[in-house]
Design a protein around this motif. Structure first.
Motif, PDB file in Angstrom:
ATOM      1  N   LEU A 187      17.165  35.422  69.177  1.00 20.51           N
ATOM      2  CA  LEU A 187      17.716  35.872  67.911  1.00 20.51           C
ATOM      3  C   LEU A 187      16.996  35.269  66.710  1.00 20.51           C
ATOM      4  O   LEU A 187      17.288  35.609  65.572  1.00 20.51           O
ATOM      5  N   GLU A 188      16.055  34.362  66.962  1.00 22.61           N
ATOM      6  CA  GLU A 188      15.304  33.747  65.872  1.00 22.61           C
ATOM      7  C   GLU A 188      14.171  34.644  65.390  1.00 22.61           C
ATOM      8  O   GLU A 188      13.660  34.473  64.293  1.00 22.61           O
ATOM      9  N   LYS A 189      13.769  35.585  66.228  1.00 24.24           N
ATOM     10  CA  LYS A 189      12.670  36.482  65.874  1.00 24.24           C
ATOM     11  C   LYS A 189      13.076  37.935  66.065  1.00 24.24           C
ATOM     12  O   LYS A 189      13.962  38.245  66.861  1.00 24.24           O
ATOM     13  N   SER A 190      12.407  38.814  65.337  1.00 22.01           N
ATOM     14  CA  SER A 190      12.655  40.250  65.480  1.00 22.01           C
ATOM     15  C   SER A 190      11.338  40.997  65.522  1.00 22.01           C
ATOM     16  O   SER A 190      10.310  40.506  65.029  1.00 22.01           O
ATOM     17  N   TRP A 191      11.394  42.179  66.115  1.00 23.05           N
ATOM     18  CA  TRP A 191      10.247  43.083  66.038  1.00 23.05           C
ATOM     19  C   TRP A 191      10.383  43.909  64.771  1.00 23.05           C
ATOM     20  O   TRP A 191      11.474  44.323  64.400  1.00 23.05           O
ATOM     21  N   ALA A 192       9.263  44.152  64.129  1.00 20.22           N
ATOM     22  CA  ALA A 192       9.308  44.939  62.896  1.00 20.22           C
ATOM     23  C   ALA A 192       7.933  45.524  62.613  1.00 20.22           C
ATOM     24  O   ALA A 192       6.909  44.962  63.000  1.00 20.22           O
ATOM     25  N   MET A 193       7.940  46.660  61.933  1.00 23.89           N
ATOM     26  CA  MET A 193       6.699  47.227  61.434  1.00 23.89           C
ATOM     27  C   MET A 193       6.430  46.647  60.042  1.00 23.89           C
ATOM     28  O   MET A 193       7.303  46.032  59.427  1.00 23.89           O
ATOM     29  N   GLY A 194       5.215  46.897  59.550  1.00 19.04           N
ATOM     30  CA  GLY A 194       4.840  46.361  58.250  1.00 19.04           C
ATOM     31  C   GLY A 194       5.780  46.791  57.139  1.00 19.04           C
ATOM     32  O   GLY A 194       6.108  46.002  56.247  1.00 19.04           O
ATOM     33  N   ILE A 195       6.282  48.037  57.189  1.00 20.85           N
ATOM     34  CA  ILE A 195       7.158  48.539  56.128  1.00 20.85           C
ATOM     35  C   ILE A 195       8.495  47.788  56.126  1.00 20.85           C
ATOM     36  O   ILE A 195       9.068  47.521  55.067  1.00 20.85           O
ATOM     37  N   HIS A 196       8.986  47.399  57.312  1.00 19.04           N
ATOM     38  CA  HIS A 196      10.202  46.589  57.384  1.00 19.04           C
ATOM     39  C   HIS A 196       9.988  45.230  56.718  1.00 19.04           C
ATOM     40  O   HIS A 196      10.831  44.752  55.949  1.00 19.04           O
ATOM     41  N   VAL A 197       8.825  44.626  57.026  1.00 15.69           N
ATOM     42  CA  VAL A 197       8.535  43.291  56.501  1.00 15.69           C
ATOM     43  C   VAL A 197       8.403  43.331  54.982  1.00 15.69           C
ATOM     44  O   VAL A 197       8.875  42.440  54.278  1.00 15.69           O
ATOM     45  N   SER A 198       7.771  44.384  54.471  1.00 14.00           N
ATOM     46  CA  SER A 198       7.613  44.496  53.014  1.00 14.00           C
ATOM     47  C   SER A 198       8.968  44.589  52.318  1.00 14.00           C
ATOM     48  O   SER A 198       9.170  44.030  51.237  1.00 14.00           O
ATOM     49  N   VAL A 199       9.929  45.276  52.947  1.00 16.62           N
ATOM     50  CA  VAL A 199      11.275  45.362  52.387  1.00 16.62           C
ATOM     51  C   VAL A 199      11.950  43.988  52.435  1.00 16.62           C
ATOM     52  O   VAL A 199      12.558  43.534  51.469  1.00 16.62           O
ATOM     53  N   MET A 200      11.824  43.320  53.574  1.00 15.98           N
ATOM     54  CA  MET A 200      12.457  42.017  53.762  1.00 15.98           C
ATOM     55  C   MET A 200      11.960  40.999  52.735  1.00 15.98           C
ATOM     56  O   MET A 200      12.732  40.186  52.228  1.00 15.98           O
ATOM     57  N   TYR A 201      10.661  41.058  52.414  1.00 12.38           N
ATOM     58  CA  TYR A 201      10.060  40.085  51.502  1.00 12.38           C
ATOM     59  C   TYR A 201       9.853  40.632  50.092  1.00 12.38           C
ATOM     60  O   TYR A 201       9.144  40.035  49.289  1.00 12.38           O
ATOM     61  N   ASN A 202      10.469  41.764  49.795  1.00 12.95           N
ATOM     62  CA  ASN A 202      10.404  42.352  48.451  1.00 12.95           C
ATOM     63  C   ASN A 202       8.955  42.572  48.003  1.00 12.95           C
ATOM     64  O   ASN A 202       8.604  42.346  46.839  1.00 12.95           O
ATOM     65  N   ALA A 203       8.122  43.001  48.926  1.00 14.81           N
ATOM     66  CA  ALA A 203       6.701  43.246  48.636  1.00 14.81           C
ATOM     67  C   ALA A 203       6.532  44.722  48.258  1.00 14.81           C
ATOM     68  O   ALA A 203       6.116  45.556  49.071  1.00 14.81           O
ATOM     69  N   LEU A 204       6.852  45.047  47.019  1.00 13.59           N
ATOM     70  CA  LEU A 204       6.915  46.444  46.575  1.00 13.59           C
ATOM     71  C   LEU A 204       5.539  47.111  46.545  1.00 13.59           C
ATOM     72  O   LEU A 204       5.374  48.250  46.980  1.00 13.59           O
ATOM     73  N   GLU A 205       4.540  46.405  46.042  1.00 15.95           N
ATOM     74  CA  GLU A 205       3.193  46.996  45.975  1.00 15.95           C
ATOM     75  C   GLU A 205       2.659  47.283  47.359  1.00 15.95           C
ATOM     76  O   GLU A 205       2.040  48.328  47.600  1.00 15.95           O
ATOM     77  N   THR A 206       2.885  46.359  48.272  1.00 23.39           N
ATOM     78  CA  THR A 206       2.445  46.571  49.654  1.00 23.39           C
ATOM     79  C   THR A 206       3.179  47.750  50.277  1.00 23.39           C
ATOM     80  O   THR A 206       2.576  48.550  51.005  1.00 23.39           O
ATOM     81  N   ALA A 207       4.473  47.868  49.990  1.00 27.08           N
ATOM     82  CA  ALA A 207       5.252  48.989  50.523  1.00 27.08           C
ATOM     83  C   ALA A 207       4.699  50.320  50.041  1.00 27.08           C
ATOM     84  O   ALA A 207       4.604  51.287  50.816  1.00 27.08           O
TER      85      ALA A 207
END
Length: 423
Positions: A68-88
């Motif tokens: 439960l400490e780690k998750s699978w995610a695509m790049g678009i999920h990670v950009s949302v999680m880290y508020n990386a709007l330009e990357t998204a």
């Protein structure tokens, strides 16, 4: 552990480089990695996710804690999680899949989870599915659980989110149930104004009102949540039925009594809640109150008993009155209210045994008056007059006494206001 080939190591390094670039919102480096053609835009990454922002599991699944400490995610999920709007924006322009959920959530679920309305707007503008279910069976609207997520919910609804869609799991909650459970009045107002069913039932046949009533007491911090009280007020003002019963036949009043929540009990009773409603075991709200009177340190139990009795609650069967003393022996004002609701009571040998000696000494004057009054008959004419008026008014006692042409002190007397001693 199996040793990795040089190619596998290179792929891992590239994935890590891709992940770090997204987290840093380095859109140029992300684009460069993608244009090199060595990494698919929808490749699945291993991401630290202790708060389970990216993950969603079916109920009943068990996973070891380290999983439960780690998750699978695509790049678009990670950009949302880290508020990386330009990357998204880069990822979307390059064709990132917006409705996949490698660990149970789509990017739109994640955006609602982190209350990021900018990402919700971006994803909706690129046709993310609005009513899609996560692996745990929740729509993005179910993930709006705070004041910060109200803007997210507004955008979802304007784009067609179903405010009455139930979660596809063991709860079967509507978004209104979720807002009631988390105590977010702004979301409750929003959903009701867009047609949410105020008496919708979940899997346990609970309405949003029952849900809010139960969660109004924070058992961890032992406080009452004002936002949940406001949610109940809003639901009642929108014609929530206080007398609906869940699968065990408990009403919202049973749940408020269990919490010893006099504010909510008054609200429900004034809205027409039945003080005599019985659950599947034949227990009325007053029995629930008796079970917890000595377990709610922030409560004012005597007010709860007074409210119920003034709204025509059935009294405890006289031969069982020792149970009142067992529960309320250290709350003499509650005992006084209960005793004064009877014309007279005859003590049994269980009464004194129900009161610990140290408690008797602490409230000696009161308990001496209790046994003196109940052992001698009859009680005062004033008390008997009070009982006659209460019996005549019955369920109208609480509102009817206010209309009687009597001094305010007499009205308080009729409504069982405790005085600290029995006579």
């Amino acid at each position: 552990m199996e040793e990795l080939s040089p190619r596998q190591l290179a792929v891992l390094q590239l994935k890590q480089q891709f992940l770090e670039a997204i987290k840093a919102d380095d859109a140029q480096q992300v684009l460069q990695i993608l244009q090199n053609g060595k990494l698919d835009i929808n490749t699945v990454l291993d991401v630290k996710d202790p708060g389970m922002i990216l993950a969603s599991y079916k109920q009943g699944y068990w996973l070891p804690e380290y999983k439960l400490e780690k998750s699978w995610a695509m790049g678009i999920h990670v950009s949302v999680m880290y508020n990386a709007l330009e990357t998204a924006l880069v990822l979307i322009q390059e064709g990132a899949a917006l409705n996949r959920m490698p660990n149970g959530k789509t990017p739109l679920h994640v955006a609602c989870e982190v209350s990021n309305s900018d990402f919700v707007a971006l994803l909706l503008a690129h046709r993310s599915k609005i009513n899609i279910m996560s692996l745990s069976g929740h729509t993005p609207l179910h993930h709006c659980t705070s004041r910060e997520s109200v803007d997210c919910a507004k955008q979802l609804i304007l784009k067609g989110a179903d405010v009455n869609m139930r979660s596809d799991n063991n709860d079967e909650e509507t978004p209104l149930h979720t807002a009631a459970r988390f105590g977010v009045p702004e979301l409750v107002v929003l959903y009701l104004s867009h047609g949410a069913s105020v008496n919708a039932l979940n899997f346990l046949q609970e309405t949003p009102l029952m849900t809010a009533a139960f969660w109004a007491y924070d058992s961890m911090d032992q406080i009452y949540r004002e936002d949940h009280h406001l949610v109940c007020r809003l639901l009642l003002d929108h014609q929530a039925d206080p007398n609906l019963q869940e699968e065990d036949h408990k009403t919202a009043l049973h749940k408020a009594a269990w919490n010893c929540d006099h504010i909510l009990m008054q609200m429900l009773l004034e809205a027409g809640a039945d003080s005599r409603a019985m659950d599947i075991n034949g227990c009325a709200p007053i029995q629930y109150l008796l079970k917890v009177s000595d377990m709610r340190p922030m409560a004012i139990p005597e007010l709860c008993y007074q409210l119920l009795l003034n709204h025509n609650a059935a009294r405890v069967y006289p031969p069982q009155f020792h149970k009142v003393l067992q529960s309320c022996h250290d709350i003499p004002r509650a005992v006084e209210i209960m005793v004064n609701s009877y014309e007279r009571l005859k003590p049994t040998n269980k009464w004194r045994a129900a009161i610990p000696d140290e408690c008797y000494k602490r409230h000696e004057d009161f308990y001496d008056s209790l046994f003196a009054v109940c052992s001698n008959t009859p009680r005062s004419l004033l008390h008997l007059t009070r009982c006659a008026i209460r019996a005549r008014l019955a369920e109208l006692c609480h509102s009817g006494v206010a209309q009687l042409p009597l001094p305010s002190s007499m009205k308080r007397y009729i409504l069982l206001e405790p005085e600290g001693i029995l006579y």
